[in-house]
Structures are given as structure tokens and as C-alpha cells.
Design an enzyme around this catalytic site. Structure first.
Site, PDB file in Angstrom:
ATOM      1  N   ILE A 300       1.008  -1.194  -0.007  1.00 24.51           N
ATOM      2  CA  ILE A 300      -0.024   0.152  -0.150  1.00 24.51           C
ATOM      3  C   ILE A 300       0.945   1.262   0.040  1.00 24.51           C
ATOM      4  O   ILE A 300       1.671   1.213   0.853  1.00 24.51           O
ATOM      5  CB  ILE A 300      -0.863   0.078   1.153  1.00 24.51           C
ATOM      6  CG1 ILE A 300      -1.824  -1.151   1.094  1.00 24.51           C
ATOM      7  CG2 ILE A 300      -1.682   1.306   1.276  1.00 24.51           C
ATOM      8  CD1 ILE A 300      -2.651  -1.507   2.690  1.00 24.51           C
ATOM      9  N   CYS A 306       1.480   6.980  -7.249  1.00 23.92           N
ATOM     10  CA  CYS A 306       0.543   6.652  -6.001  1.00 23.92           C
ATOM     11  C   CYS A 306       0.868   8.011  -4.905  1.00 23.92           C
ATOM     12  O   CYS A 306       2.191   7.966  -4.919  1.00 23.92           O
ATOM     13  CB  CYS A 306       0.884   5.526  -5.193  1.00 23.92           C
ATOM     14  SG  CYS A 306       0.290   5.339  -3.677  1.00 23.92           S
ATOM     15  N   ARG A 405     -22.391   4.198 -12.262  1.00 20.33           N
ATOM     16  CA  ARG A 405     -23.079   4.845 -11.247  1.00 20.33           C
ATOM     17  C   ARG A 405     -23.121   4.057  -9.918  1.00 20.33           C
ATOM     18  O   ARG A 405     -23.369   4.847  -8.852  1.00 20.33           O
ATOM     19  CB  ARG A 405     -24.208   5.363 -11.562  1.00 20.33           C
ATOM     20  CG  ARG A 405     -25.482   4.349 -11.953  1.00 20.33           C
ATOM     21  CD  ARG A 405     -26.444   4.869 -13.005  1.00 20.33           C
ATOM     22  NE  ARG A 405     -27.458   3.773 -13.549  1.00 20.33           N
ATOM     23  CZ  ARG A 405     -28.468   3.383 -12.832  1.00 20.33           C
ATOM     24  NH1 ARG A 405     -28.817   4.046 -11.585  1.00 20.33           N
ATOM     25  NH2 ARG A 405     -29.060   2.410 -13.132  1.00 20.33           N
ATOM     26  N   GLU A 415      -5.909  10.032  -4.982  1.00 24.36           N
ATOM     27  CA  GLU A 415      -4.824   9.545  -4.480  1.00 24.36           C
ATOM     28  C   GLU A 415      -3.863   8.888  -5.498  1.00 24.36           C
ATOM     29  O   GLU A 415      -2.900   7.871  -5.409  1.00 24.36           O
ATOM     30  CB  GLU A 415      -5.242   8.060  -3.642  1.00 24.36           C
ATOM     31  CG  GLU A 415      -5.792   8.509  -2.501  1.00 24.36           C
ATOM     32  CD  GLU A 415      -6.388   7.385  -1.499  1.00 24.36           C
ATOM     33  OE1 GLU A 415      -5.299   6.362  -1.457  1.00 24.36           O
ATOM     34  OE2 GLU A 415      -7.245   7.350  -0.532  1.00 24.36           O
TER      35      GLU A 415
HETATM   36  P1  XMP Z   1       3.838   0.441 -10.045  1.00 33.15           P
HETATM   37  O1  XMP Z   1       4.866   1.241  -9.145  1.00 33.15           O
HETATM   38  O2  XMP Z   1       4.215  -0.535 -10.765  1.00 33.15           O
HETATM   39  O3  XMP Z   1       2.607   0.187  -9.196  1.00 33.15           O
HETATM   40  O4  XMP Z   1       3.625   1.615 -11.214  1.00 33.15           O
HETATM   41  C1  XMP Z   1       1.533  -0.317  -9.566  1.00 33.15           C
HETATM   42  C2  XMP Z   1       0.476  -0.507  -8.574  1.00 33.15           C
HETATM   43  O5  XMP Z   1       0.009   0.896  -7.847  1.00 33.15           O
HETATM   44  C3  XMP Z   1      -1.354   0.849  -7.291  1.00 33.15           C
HETATM   45  N1  XMP Z   1      -1.951   1.933  -7.909  1.00 33.15           N
HETATM   46  C4  XMP Z   1      -2.326   3.027  -7.042  1.00 33.15           C
HETATM   47  N2  XMP Z   1      -1.971   3.120  -5.768  1.00 33.15           N
HETATM   48  N3  XMP Z   1      -3.129   5.311  -6.058  1.00 33.15           N
HETATM   49  C5  XMP Z   1      -2.494   4.422  -5.353  1.00 33.15           C
HETATM   50  O6  XMP Z   1      -2.359   4.544  -4.013  1.00 33.15           O
HETATM   51  C6  XMP Z   1      -3.441   5.175  -7.240  1.00 33.15           C
HETATM   52  O7  XMP Z   1      -4.017   6.056  -8.017  1.00 33.15           O
HETATM   53  C7  XMP Z   1      -2.981   3.834  -7.986  1.00 33.15           C
HETATM   54  N4  XMP Z   1      -3.188   3.464  -9.116  1.00 33.15           N
HETATM   55  C8  XMP Z   1      -2.616   1.935  -9.171  1.00 33.15           C
HETATM   56  C9  XMP Z   1      -1.825  -0.724  -7.610  1.00 33.15           C
HETATM   57  O8  XMP Z   1      -1.725  -1.499  -6.761  1.00 33.15           O
HETATM   58  C10 XMP Z   1      -0.919  -0.795  -8.951  1.00 33.15           C
HETATM   59  O9  XMP Z   1      -0.841  -2.339  -9.253  1.00 33.15           O
END
Ligand code: XMP
Length: 483
Positions: A300, A306, A405, A415
């Protein structure tokens, strides 16, 4: 009881990240070429390489899932689309290859050449078995219809003496029949001539070409689909087609989500991966609430797109999360495969993740840069890039809310970020880079497979100063020269 905040801070454990560690070389009796990277993605799904593409809308749709499964990994189709579309994408992957195609597109003898041409174009196929009811009466190929007039009846242009095979035909037999008769399509029929399926030479060659591909029992490529555990309708719609359902929520350790997941597993039959989790306690609560868990997606806040941890100061970095989850699984004597998700940039990071107890690694950023990810190539200052965005980014969330929806915004915060990543070429070359890097890392650790790596891996903690020494230094690299 007073709360001792000072003690809490003083005794805090370290939330390790990939950059904090290296693998210490050990006595090796194997060469990198002897390393076996095969692994379990879930309890029931086996992969030849431990690589998984993230369910993100700039990473995994059909093209990525097909390419990665052909190399031995698996792609997880993102959920930023209506249920029906996600089912269609999954079906596209399933239809890409199989030994015997079961849901065959057919035509009836009373239809005309125009209908056949439209069907072939629409589904990008080169031939159609002709059926009267469910009985096979002929076959038409592009060659039969190319020069016929559009309103000619199929019965007048089709080949009537169709060479067929029986249900229990082997690949070798099918290949021999097709070579002997110089045909590219072999319908499979029952004794009373009912059409049961179709074998194509293209699929047979593909099987030989992609010998390490991840396949189901029917020879179709493996594919997963992401969903929220709250979305039972999506789960049920996907259940018949997909190989694995992967939970796609940022904080699975939430009472409502745990309860929903417990209900969901009772309603579906395919494997179910929970996630994302990052702590010992999350696993403890999950395994005591949910009857069936086939895989655990962990990490996480480490994802490259992220901003969760920056924004909220909450997070369980992937390496720390893997170790926590492994510990909990061992305590409960469970062998559920761990999928390390987020923050993996290099084969070395992937090796650390596996060494800490993961069975596979999920990557978003790395695969987003491939030719097979959704999105156009972008040229900036003479270099090529591809778009990449977090699924919690504003634009990704806007799309989801507009489409679905039911996915009401649970949180009012953004995030994720959006931007571009360097173009890396096709999936095959990226997989090669990771596989070679992993095998070299296993060689240093003296491990011939993942289970052995878990036992043998020794870690070294790196200081911030040391990090500089462990990458190229005091050398001017091409492109970095300043005149
Ligand atoms: P990498 O480092 O390979 O990570 O780009 C991919 C993983 O990131 C997570 N993910 C997110 N985490 N906000 C987050 O906190 C986001 O907007 C987001 N989009 C993706 C997800 O677990 C993915 O596999």
C-alpha cells in the site's frame, strides 16, 4: 491508562522499502540458465514466470493480457469500464488462442456471401463452419467468398466434403490431418456430425511458438479481472469466463470490504485474490473472516503513480508488506501465494520481493511503457513515452464515475497522479530483461527456484550514503556529457 506516545514512536518498526536492501551473494551451485522461475499466482493457477500486469487503464486490456500470458505471466484486466465491456475484454483474451475453440462463429447454408464476409471482418477470422441447426454441413473460407457475388447463397460456395476430427483428437493427430489435407481449419464433430469446436493451424503454431505460455486446460490463455469486493454483479458476470478475480481496493482491511469479500467467495467458483493488504493483522482478520482466499495482493502506497502515503502518511511499503503477510501466513500454517504489488522498477526489486516471500510481482509502471498497453505513443523532445496514470488519479476516477453509477466515490481525495513513462518496446523484450535479471539474481543467491530463494536469501541493509555507491558513479554516461 495514559497513552505513551513517546514509546509508540521509539518502538516503531521500520517500514522497509526496496531501496533499503540488497541481496547478499551466497554459495552457488547453479548457473542462471538453470533457474526455474515457475510459480503459483494463486493456489490453483501456475505461471512459468512470476510477472503480472496491474489492473490499470493505462496498463492492462486484452492486448497486454494476451502478450504477457504468451510469455508465461498473467495480465489482470482493469475495472474502469462497464461490466459488459470487461467481460468482452476477458472473452477476447480467451478467444485469442485455444486448442479446440468452443464458441465457434458459424453461418447457415441459407445465408449469403455478404453475411459471411461481414462476420469474418467483424471477428477478424478467415473461415466459418456452415451449420444446419447444430449439424456441420460445410465450411467457407475467405478464398471461397472473395470472388463470389455478395448475394450468392453460402450453400453454393461452401466446401461440402469437410475434413473433420473427433472430440478426443490429440494435437499431433490434428496437425497431421491438417498437413495431409493442406487445410488450416479442422472442425471437431460428434459421431452424429454435431459441431463441437474448431481447431486452427494458427493456434497450433502459436502453442509451439509460445511454449511457456500460461494456459488453461483447454489451451486458452490465462487471464484475470479486477473488481471491488462490493461489486457482486461484476463478480458473477465474470465468473464463467475469467480464471481469477482480483480484489482492487486500496485498503482491503476494512470491515465492510472483509464482509463483502466473505460473501463474494461464496457466490463465485473461480480463484479469488484479496488485496491490497499490508500488515500481519490484515491477513489475520482476512483469513478468519473469508472462507476461501486463493492469493494475496500486498503493498500500500509504494506504487509509482501513488500519492496515498504522501497525502495521508498511511502506507505499507511493498517489501515491508510482503514480510508482514508471510509471517501471518506462516503463523496460520497457510500457503497462499503473495503477489507483491507496487514500486517494482527493476529486476533487482522483483528479486527482493520474491526473496522476502512473494510468489509473483505485479507491475504497473514497467508494463505501461510497453507497446501492448492501451494509449498512444507520445513523442517529447525526440524521445518516446506512453501515458500512465494512477487509478486513484482525478481523470481515472472521473471516467469510472461517469461510466459506473454504482461506484460512488467513497473518498473525496485524489490518491494518484498521471503522467508519462518511457517507452520500453514490446512485452516480450521487457519480460526477457526481467527474466534474465531475475535468473542472475537467483544465481548470486545460489537458489534454483523461488522456494529455494525463500530459504537461502540473505539481505543486507543499505544506508542512504551506500545507495550512491551501488549504482554507476564517477563515470559520465552517454548523453550526460556536458560540453
Ligand atoms: P507501479 O509502481 O508498478 O505500481 O507503478 C502499480 C500499482 O500501484 C497501485 N496503484 C495506485 N496506488 N493510487 C495508489 O495509491 C493510485 O492512484 C494507484 N493506481 C494504481 C496498484 O496497486 C498498482 O498495481
Amino acid at each position: 491508562m495514559p497513552i505513551d506516545f513517546y514509546k509508540k514512536l521509539k518502538e516503531a518498526g521500520i517500514a522497509f522499502t526496496f531501496r533499503d536492501f540488497i541481496l547478499i551473494p551466497g554459495l552457488s551451485e547453479i548457473e542462471p540458465s538453470q533457474v526455474d522461475l515457475s510459480t503459483n499466482f494463486t493456489r490453483n493457477l501456475r505461471l512459468n514466470i512470476p510477472l503480472v500486469s496491474s489492473p490499470m487503464d493505462t496498463v492492462t486490456e486484452a492486448e497486454m493480457a494476451i502478450a504477457l500470458a504468451r510469455q508465461g505471466g498473467i495480465g489482470i484486466i482493469h475495472r474502469n469500464m462497464p461490466i459488459e465491456d470487461q467481460v468482452e475484454v476477458v472473452k477476447r483474451v480467451k478467444r485469442a488462442e485455444s486448442f479446440i475453440i468452443r464458441d465457434v462463429f458459424t453461418i447457415s447454408p441459407d445465408q449469403n456471401v455478404g453475411d459471411a464476409i461481414n462476420l469474418m471482418k467483424k471477428h477478424n477470422i478467415s473461415g466459418l463452419p456452415v451449420v444446419d441447426g447444430d449439424k456441420l454441413v460445410g465450411i467457407v473460407t475467405k478464398r471461397d467468398v472473395n470472388f463470389a457475388s455478395l448475394d450468392e447463397k453460402i450453400s453454393n460456395v461452401m466446401t461440402k466434403d469437410v475434413i473433420t476430427a473427433e472430440e478426443n483428437v490429440t494435437i499431433e493427430e490434428a496437425k497431421r490431418i491438417m498437413h495431409k489435407h493442406k487445410i488450416e481449419k479442422l472442425p471437431v464433430v460428434s459421431k452424429d456430425k454435431r459441431l463441437l469446436g474448431l481447431i486452427t493451424i494458427k493456434d497450433i503454431y502459436s502453442r509451439e511458438k509460445y511454449s511457456l505460455a500460461s494456459r488453461d486446460r483447454e489451451g486458452r490463455l490465462l487471464v484475470g479481472a479486477a473488481l471491488s469486493p462490493l461489486d457482486i454483479r461484476r463478480a458473477k458476470s465474470l465468473d464463467k469466463y475469467v480464471d481469477v478475480l482480483v480484489s482492487d481496493v486500496a485498503h482491503f482491511h476494512n470491515r465492510n470490504i472483509l464482509k463483502a469479500a466473505a460473501k463474494l467467495v461464496k457466490e463465485v467458483s473461480v480463484d479469488f485474490v484479496i488485496g491490497n493488504v499490508g500488515t500481519y493483522k490484515a491477513v489475520e482478520d482476512a483469513v478468519t473472516t473469508i472462507d476461501r482466499i486463493d492469493g494475496i495482493r500486498v503493498g500500500i502506497g509504494s506504487g509509482s503513480s501513488c500519492i496515498t502515503s504522501e497525502l495521508t502518511k498511511a502506507g505499507a511499503p511493498t517489501l515491508f508488506a510482503i514480510a508482514q503477510v508471510s509471517m501471518a501466513l506462516q503463523k496460520y500454517n497457510l500457503s497462499i501465494p503473495i503477489i507483491a504489488d507496487g514500486g517494482i522498477r527493476t529486476p533487482g526489486d522483483a528479486a527482493l520481493a520474491l526473496a522476502a516471500g512473494a510468489s509473483s510481482v505485479m507491475m504497473g509502471n514497467v508494463f505501461a511503457g510497453c507497446a501492448e498497453s492501451p494509449g498512444e505513443l507520445i513523442k517529447i523532445g525526440g524521445k518516446y513515452y506512453k501515458p500512465y496514470r494512477g487509478m486513484g488519479s482525478l481523470s481515472a476516477r472521473m471516467k469510472r464515475f461517469a461510466l459506473d453509477r454504482y461506484s460512488y466515490p467513497a473518498k473525496g481525495v485524489i490518491e494518484g497522479v498521471e503522467g508519462v513513462v518511457p517507452y520500453r518496446g514490446d512485452v516480450q523484450s521487457v519480460v526477457e530483461e526481467f527474466v534474465n535479471g531475475l535468473k542472475a539474481a537467483f544465481g548470486y543467491a545460489g537458489a534454483k527456484n523461488i522456494a529455494e530463494l525463500w530459504e537461502k536469501a540473505e539481505f543486507g541493509a543499505v544506508t542512504t550514503a551506500g545507495l550512491e555507491e551501488l549504482k554507476p558513479h564517477d563515470i559520465i554516461l552517454p548523453g550526460e556529457e556536458k560540453i
